[in-house]
Design a protein around this motif. Structure first.
Motif, PDB file in Angstrom:
ATOM      1  N   ILE A  62       0.635  -1.128   0.075  1.00  0.00           N
ATOM      2  CA  ILE A  62       0.066   0.076  -0.018  1.00  0.00           C
ATOM      3  C   ILE A  62       1.006   1.151   0.013  1.00  0.00           C
ATOM      4  O   ILE A  62       1.607   1.610   1.094  1.00  0.00           O
ATOM      5  CB  ILE A  62      -0.852   0.015   1.159  1.00  0.00           C
ATOM      6  N   ALA A  63       0.930   1.870  -1.134  1.00  0.00           N
ATOM      7  CA  ALA A  63       1.672   3.098  -1.231  1.00  0.00           C
ATOM      8  C   ALA A  63       1.173   4.398  -0.619  1.00  0.00           C
ATOM      9  O   ALA A  63       2.190   5.203  -0.360  1.00  0.00           O
ATOM     10  CB  ALA A  63       2.203   3.323  -2.750  1.00  0.00           C
ATOM     11  N   ALA A  64       0.036   4.387  -0.490  1.00  0.00           N
ATOM     12  CA  ALA A  64      -0.690   5.878  -0.088  1.00  0.00           C
ATOM     13  C   ALA A  64      -1.975   5.461   0.264  1.00  0.00           C
ATOM     14  O   ALA A  64      -2.806   4.858  -0.373  1.00  0.00           O
ATOM     15  CB  ALA A  64      -0.451   6.865  -1.374  1.00  0.00           C
ATOM     16  N   VAL A  69      -4.644  11.501  -2.874  1.00  0.00           N
ATOM     17  CA  VAL A  69      -3.418  11.117  -3.258  1.00  0.00           C
ATOM     18  C   VAL A  69      -3.185  11.327  -4.768  1.00  0.00           C
ATOM     19  O   VAL A  69      -4.170  11.327  -5.693  1.00  0.00           O
ATOM     20  CB  VAL A  69      -3.441   9.595  -2.813  1.00  0.00           C
ATOM     21  N   GLU A 384      -2.947   0.466   5.879  1.00  0.00           N
ATOM     22  CA  GLU A 384      -1.736   1.553   6.254  1.00  0.00           C
ATOM     23  C   GLU A 384      -0.662   1.633   5.367  1.00  0.00           C
ATOM     24  O   GLU A 384      -0.485   0.288   4.575  1.00  0.00           O
ATOM     25  CB  GLU A 384      -1.421   1.325   7.628  1.00  0.00           C
ATOM     26  N   THR A 385      -0.240   2.729   4.950  1.00  0.00           N
ATOM     27  CA  THR A 385       0.794   2.883   3.932  1.00  0.00           C
ATOM     28  C   THR A 385       1.986   1.731   4.489  1.00  0.00           C
ATOM     29  O   THR A 385       2.470   1.774   5.740  1.00  0.00           O
ATOM     30  CB  THR A 385       1.574   4.317   4.103  1.00  0.00           C
TER      31      THR A 385
END
Length: 437
Positions: A62-64, A69, A384-385
């Motif tokens: 999960i990058a963002a 975003v 979560e990131t």
């Protein structure tokens, strides 16, 4: 008809010319380096919901996550308007991958000979191509704890993701927990009767042998520690004892399958004696010891809830048990115990919401709680990131049978929501109809 070579060239040109953020619809997934789910209600579990938010998936992570975003260049965009994004659900007690059709000889790989088999690691027997896996994913389950059965020490459970060509590719934790079928003494509900590894054995004797086995394992581990520190001596390698070492050292949890209050007390006593990390599973009468379990911070895996209450119990005991435990402060997770019924996990959880378990606590039980119990809370269980991109997009609450999963991702890859049942549905829906008379 257009020549095949020309068709291939036109297809290649179209792929190159595909616009940034091309939309996709439910169905066969398209390979992508990154995905963006936009305009959805994000349910992180560990934080407040994000209305109209976005989630970016890149390189399996999960990058963002947030209300606003940036879309990475070349990312495939999924329009989540009116839908919800949840972390993948985790079933904390299954036989998934170890059994296909129980009534067919050769369809199971669940039980080894003898009462003590800690070196029997579930992952070595997992069939990645089981028909049950795709069916389970359809309802948002992305990870399960799968384990052998039978014996006093059944073996070592493995935590797996429901995607991969081989068992090793599916593995989250090869050795996740030791599984102990705590003997039942004095009759009553549940337990494993008096049969261990195919041998009839008095439960009192089984308890004694269990204590002696852990004592041997502790002694083996102590000698191993001394030799590693450079002290003189020798030790003959014992593979079963080697498998026990991380459990008697308290490095990994020990799951005690125990239903009655007496079994649970016995399991806690054994854990105290050898300084184990206990997890109580099944635990139909855990509500009787809710305060004790909470004070000791012992996690409890409840379920299955699709079973009848014991004849001597209140009609709602099985369904109310999770809510009582949570109100006392016990960390809970859920199990379905089988393979074909893993798909029912959200509905088995949902039924307990009608008997006192709050919806938020129910969701936590099959996401972040389960991840933390099995030691992967930093990787799975919430949106979560930086965490592994195991999540799904649904039309509503996954515990509600009226909701439908539209997209599902495991390790950042979109998994097709196609299984044996959907294939049959489409095949028979399109069957030729007899002519009208």
């Amino acid at each position: 008809m257009m020549p095949r070579a020309l068709l291939l060239r036109l297809a290649a040109a179209a792929a190159v010319a595909a616009p940034l953020g091309a939309q996709i619809t439910p169905g066969a997934p398209k390979p992508a380096d990154a995905y963006v789910i936009r305009n959805a209600t994000i349910v992180p579990v560990t934080g407040p919901r994000i209305t109209g938010g976005s989630v970016v998936l890149s390189k399996g992570r999960i990058a963002a996550v947030g209300a606003s975003v940036d879309t990475p260049p070349g990312a495939t965009v999924i329009d989540g308007t009116g839908m919800f994004v949840y972390p993948g659900l985790i079933d904390s007690g299954t036989r998934l991958g170890l059994t296909e059709i129980g009534s067919v000889p050769g369809g199971d790989d669940l039980v080894e000979v003898g009462p003590f088999n800690p070196h029997d690691v579930a992952l070595t027997a997992v069939n990645p191509h089981s028909e049950h896996i795709a069916v389970s994913r359809y309802n948002g389950i992305t990870s399960v704890l799968t384990a052998p059965t039978g014996g006093i020490i059944a073996g070592t459970a493995s935590l797996i993701d429901l995607s991969g060509w081989t068992g090793d590719q599916m593995a989250v934790k090869r050795q996740a927990a030791l599984v102990v079928n705590y003997p039942r003494i004095g009759g009553g509900r549940g337990g494993r009767g008096g049969r261990f590894g195919g041998e009839a054995l008095d439960p009192a004797i089984a308890v004694t042998e269990l204590h002696e086995y852990f004592a041997r394992a502790k002694a083996y581990s102590d000698v191993k520690t001394k030799l590693a520190a450079g002290q003189p001596g020798t030790q003959r390698t014992d593979l079963a004892m080697e498998a026990m070492v991380p459990f008697v050292r308290g490095e990994l949890p020990v799951v005690f399958d125990a239903e009655t209050a007496a079994q649970i007390r016995g399991a806690l006593g054994l854990a105290d004696e050898f300084k184990l990390k206990p997890v109580i599973r099944g635990a139909a009468e855990a509500w009787r010891l809710a305060d004790t379990l909470a004070a000791r911070k012992v996690p409890v895996v409840v379920g299955p809830t699709y079973r009848e209450p014991d004849a001597s119990s209140a009609y709602d005991e099985i369904y109310a048990n999770p809510g009582v435990l949570v109100k006392a402060g016990v960390q809970i997770a859920f199990q379905t115990t089988g393979a074909s019924d893993v798909r029912d996990l959200p509905f088995q959880v949902g039924i307990t919401e009608g008997f006192g378990l709050a919806p938020d606590d129910a969701l936590r039980a099959v996401t972040i709680n389960a991840a933390r119990i099995w030691g992967v809370g930093d990787q799975l269980g919430s949106i979560e990131t930086g965490k592994v991109a195991n999540l799904f997009v649904s039309t509503g609450d996954p515990m509600d049978p009226r909701s439908h999963v539209k997209y599902l991702f495991i390790r950042g890859e979109q998994v097709p929501l196609v299984d044996r049942q959907t294939k049959f549905y489409e095949e028979f829906r399109a069957r030729p109809k007899p002519p009208k008379p």
